[in-house]
Design a protein around this motif. Structure first.
Motif, PDB file in Angstrom:
ATOM      1  N   MET A   2       0.848  -1.181   0.000  1.00 29.33           N
ATOM      2  CA  MET A   2       0.000   0.000   0.000  1.00 29.33           C
ATOM      3  C   MET A   2       0.892   1.241   0.000  1.00 29.33           C
ATOM      4  N   ARG A   3       0.582   2.183  -0.874  1.00 30.27           N
ATOM      5  CA  ARG A   3       1.398   3.386  -1.014  1.00 30.27           C
ATOM      6  C   ARG A   3       0.858   4.472  -0.075  1.00 30.27           C
ATOM      7  N   LEU A   4       1.539   4.648   1.034  1.00 28.61           N
ATOM      8  CA  LEU A   4       1.074   5.593   2.045  1.00 28.61           C
ATOM      9  C   LEU A   4       0.956   7.013   1.514  1.00 28.61           C
ATOM     10  N   THR A   5       1.839   7.410   0.599  1.00 24.41           N
ATOM     11  CA  THR A   5       1.811   8.786   0.103  1.00 24.41           C
ATOM     12  C   THR A   5       0.538   9.098  -0.671  1.00 24.41           C
ATOM     13  N   GLN A   6      -0.179   8.059  -1.093  1.00 25.30           N
ATOM     14  CA  GLN A   6      -1.415   8.294  -1.844  1.00 25.30           C
ATOM     15  C   GLN A   6      -2.604   8.574  -0.936  1.00 25.30           C
ATOM     16  N   ALA A  62       7.426  20.044  19.021  1.00 28.45           N
ATOM     17  CA  ALA A  62       6.549  19.018  18.444  1.00 28.45           C
ATOM     18  C   ALA A  62       6.584  19.152  16.938  1.00 28.45           C
ATOM     19  N   ASP A  63       6.580  18.027  16.232  1.00 27.26           N
ATOM     20  CA  ASP A  63       6.600  18.052  14.777  1.00 27.26           C
ATOM     21  C   ASP A  63       5.945  16.775  14.252  1.00 27.26           C
ATOM     22  N   PHE A  64       5.004  16.923  13.338  1.00 29.06           N
ATOM     23  CA  PHE A  64       4.366  15.756  12.738  1.00 29.06           C
ATOM     24  C   PHE A  64       3.904  16.126  11.345  1.00 29.06           C
ATOM     25  N   PHE A  65       3.745  15.113  10.480  1.00 28.94           N
ATOM     26  CA  PHE A  65       3.346  15.377   9.106  1.00 28.94           C
ATOM     27  C   PHE A  65       2.801  14.126   8.440  1.00 28.94           C
ATOM     28  N   THR A  66       2.249  14.321   7.246  1.00 27.25           N
ATOM     29  CA  THR A  66       1.708  13.226   6.449  1.00 27.25           C
ATOM     30  C   THR A  66       2.847  12.417   5.836  1.00 27.25           C
ATOM     31  N   PRO A  67       2.567  11.241   5.282  1.00 28.22           N
ATOM     32  CA  PRO A  67       3.649  10.382   4.770  1.00 28.22           C
ATOM     33  C   PRO A  67       4.487  11.057   3.687  1.00 28.22           C
ATOM     34  N   VAL A  68       5.793  10.947   3.846  1.00 29.20           N
ATOM     35  CA  VAL A  68       6.722  11.495   2.870  1.00 29.20           C
ATOM     36  C   VAL A  68       7.290  10.395   1.971  1.00 29.20           C
ATOM     37  N   VAL A  69       7.167   9.149   2.434  1.00 26.95           N
ATOM     38  CA  VAL A  69       7.557   7.974   1.655  1.00 26.95           C
ATOM     39  C   VAL A  69       6.490   6.907   1.846  1.00 26.95           C
ATOM     40  N   ASP A  70       6.500   5.906   0.979  1.00 29.37           N
ATOM     41  CA  ASP A  70       5.480   4.854   1.047  1.00 29.37           C
ATOM     42  C   ASP A  70       5.786   3.804   2.108  1.00 29.37           C
ATOM     43  N   ASP A  71       7.048   3.587   2.399  1.00 27.17           N
ATOM     44  CA  ASP A  71       7.428   2.572   3.373  1.00 27.17           C
ATOM     45  C   ASP A  71       7.130   3.071   4.788  1.00 27.17           C
ATOM     46  N   PRO A  72       6.276   2.400   5.558  1.00 22.30           N
ATOM     47  CA  PRO A  72       5.884   2.907   6.876  1.00 22.30           C
ATOM     48  C   PRO A  72       7.040   2.950   7.868  1.00 22.30           C
ATOM     49  N   PHE A  73       7.925   1.958   7.815  1.00 18.32           N
ATOM     50  CA  PHE A  73       9.072   1.945   8.718  1.00 18.32           C
ATOM     51  C   PHE A  73       9.965   3.151   8.459  1.00 18.32           C
ATOM     52  N   ASP A  74      10.238   3.440   7.186  1.00 22.16           N
ATOM     53  CA  ASP A  74      11.066   4.597   6.849  1.00 22.16           C
ATOM     54  C   ASP A  74      10.375   5.904   7.217  1.00 22.16           C
ATOM     55  N   LEU A 108      -6.606   2.115   6.314  1.00 18.43           N
ATOM     56  CA  LEU A 108      -5.240   1.601   6.439  1.00 18.43           C
ATOM     57  C   LEU A 108      -5.144   0.660   7.632  1.00 18.43           C
ATOM     58  N   PRO A 109      -4.544  -0.520   7.462  1.00 13.26           N
ATOM     59  CA  PRO A 109      -4.449  -1.484   8.564  1.00 13.26           C
ATOM     60  C   PRO A 109      -3.505  -0.994   9.657  1.00 13.26           C
ATOM     61  N   TYR A 110      -3.802  -1.416  10.874  1.00 15.16           N
ATOM     62  CA  TYR A 110      -2.984  -1.014  12.010  1.00 15.16           C
ATOM     63  C   TYR A 110      -1.574  -1.608  11.945  1.00 15.16           C
ATOM     64  N   ASN A 181      11.041  13.787  -2.990  1.00 16.70           N
ATOM     65  CA  ASN A 181       9.857  13.221  -2.341  1.00 16.70           C
ATOM     66  C   ASN A 181       8.612  13.436  -3.202  1.00 16.70           C
ATOM     67  N   ASN A 182       8.558  14.561  -3.877  1.00 12.67           N
ATOM     68  CA  ASN A 182       7.433  14.826  -4.768  1.00 12.67           C
ATOM     69  C   ASN A 182       7.431  13.843  -5.933  1.00 12.67           C
ATOM     70  N   ARG A 183       8.611  13.533  -6.448  1.00 10.66           N
ATOM     71  CA  ARG A 183       8.706  12.557  -7.527  1.00 10.66           C
ATOM     72  C   ARG A 183       8.317  11.163  -7.031  1.00 10.66           C
ATOM     73  N   HIS A 184       8.762  10.833  -5.823  1.00 13.86           N
ATOM     74  CA  HIS A 184       8.413   9.538  -5.240  1.00 13.86           C
ATOM     75  C   HIS A 184       6.904   9.401  -5.096  1.00 13.86           C
ATOM     76  N   LYS A 185       6.244  10.449  -4.619  1.00 14.53           N
ATOM     77  CA  LYS A 185       4.794  10.411  -4.444  1.00 14.53           C
ATOM     78  C   LYS A 185       4.084  10.228  -5.784  1.00 14.53           C
ATOM     79  N   ALA A 186       4.606  10.887  -6.837  1.00 14.62           N
ATOM     80  CA  ALA A 186       3.944  10.847  -8.143  1.00 14.62           C
ATOM     81  C   ALA A 186       4.201   9.550  -8.903  1.00 14.62           C
ATOM     82  N   THR A 187       5.392   8.956  -8.726  1.00 15.90           N
ATOM     83  CA  THR A 187       5.785   7.832  -9.579  1.00 15.90           C
ATOM     84  C   THR A 187       6.030   6.541  -8.829  1.00 15.90           C
ATOM     85  N   GLY A 188       6.276   6.609  -7.537  1.00 15.50           N
ATOM     86  CA  GLY A 188       6.639   5.416  -6.780  1.00 15.50           C
ATOM     87  C   GLY A 188       8.121   5.113  -6.811  1.00 15.50           C
TER      88      GLY A 188
END
Length: 325
Positions: A2-6, A62-74, A108-110, A181-188
């Protein structure tokens, strides 16, 4: 996979509220008072600092944000390194962090959330920082980050309002993360060198800066090099001169930018600082890279440390806060 960035409109620190709009929100708010508050809202620094007994200061962020990569561990590793960076940018040592998790439980699964938390815990352990609980909410977009508490010597802080003319500017990580990161989100497409850059802690750079007697620094994240440098120059009452050719850029970033992979946040950053910058002969590509919205970027240091390229200098305040040469 599953592509988290999507599952998010933005990605990483590029999803921040634009800096100009944020300043409008904060305008007119009462500023905290008190002799023990060393760093608060006034200069828009990286973290708050409060002096406590025993010649010690508490550093809080404090700092938090939406997914920047698809891999959840990364993603967890990147988010943790990014949150810890605020403490390092102030010259502090992270002591404890708590998780901040927003999760779309119906889409998204836990298991993925667990991987995010595992990645963050690994980076925090590398930093010698305890992770002790946190808070979670259901959200339509996944978001993750940390609230971090650290310790510092209040007389040896690195602040963004302490710059003085005549000192060099050094940058500890290359730019271009937002573009890749923008390219990763658009193309994988995966860019391992970008992930390695984002997951690298700024701990060693912070220690080196303190040992060199540096008193002015900030980290380069969502507002880009130009945005954070503008805040530093404005708060310090100086002009920053940047040698564009000396600024390190990640491999593939220029190519990706030319092919159209530019985060909206990077363009908003450039629009915000444009009236305060003398671009010299810099072209649009260079200016966009200098304004590129970074996630877990490096430290921008008013001084020299081993291994960090010197990218310019601070000079007496002129007509512009930043001059590109």
């Amino acid at each position: 996979m599953m592509r988290l960035t999507q599952y998010a409109q933005g990605g990483g620190c590029a999803c921040k509220i634009p800096p100009g709009e944020l300043e409008d929100v904060l305008a007119g708010l009462a500023r905290p008072q008190g002799a023990d508050l060393v760093v608060g809202l006034d200069s828009g620094d990286d973290a708050a600092v409060v002096r406590i007994e025993g010649g010690t200061a508490i550093v809080s962020t404090a700092d938090f944000f939406t997914p920047v990569v698809d891999d959840p561990f990364d993603w967890g590793r990147i988010a943790a390194a990014n949150a810890l960076s605020d403490v390092y940018a102030m010259g502090g040592r992270p002591l404890m962090a708590i998780n901040l998790l927003c999760w779309p439980r119906e889409t998204l699964p836990y298991e993925l959330a667990r991987e995010v938390l595992r990645g963050a815990a690994e980076v925090a352990a590398d930093a010698g920082c305890h992770v002790a609980g946190g808070h979670s909410v259901v959200d339509v977009e996944p978001k993750y980050g940390m609230a971090v508490t650290g310790l510092a010597d209040p007389d040896r802080l690195m602040r963004n309002d302490a710059g003085v003319a005549g000192v060099p500017l050094s940058l500890t990580k290359p730019l271009g993360l937002g573009v890749l990161n923008n390219r990763h989100k658009a193309t994988g497409e995966v860019f391992p060198h970008a992930v390695a850059t984002m997951t690298a802690l700024n701990a060693a750079a912070s220690r080196a800066a303190l040992e060199a007697g540096v008193r002015c620094a900030t980290d380069v994240t969502g507002f880009g090099l130009l945005g954070h440098l503008f805040k530093l120059a404005r708060a310090s009452g100086v002009t920053a001169v940047v040698d564009a050719a000396a600024v390190p850029i990640l491999d593939d970033a220029r190519r990706s930018l030319r092919e159209g992979y530019v985060p909206g946040g990077s363009r908003r950053n450039l629009d915000w600082v444009a009236g305060h910058v003398d671009p010299g002969g810099a072209d649009e590509e260079t200016m966009l890279l200098l304004a590129d919205a970074q996630t877990s970027g490096g430290l921008l240091i008013a001084g020299e440390i081993p291994g960090a390229p010197v990218i310019g200098e601070l000079v007496p305040r002129g007509d512009h806060a930043i001059v590109i040469r």
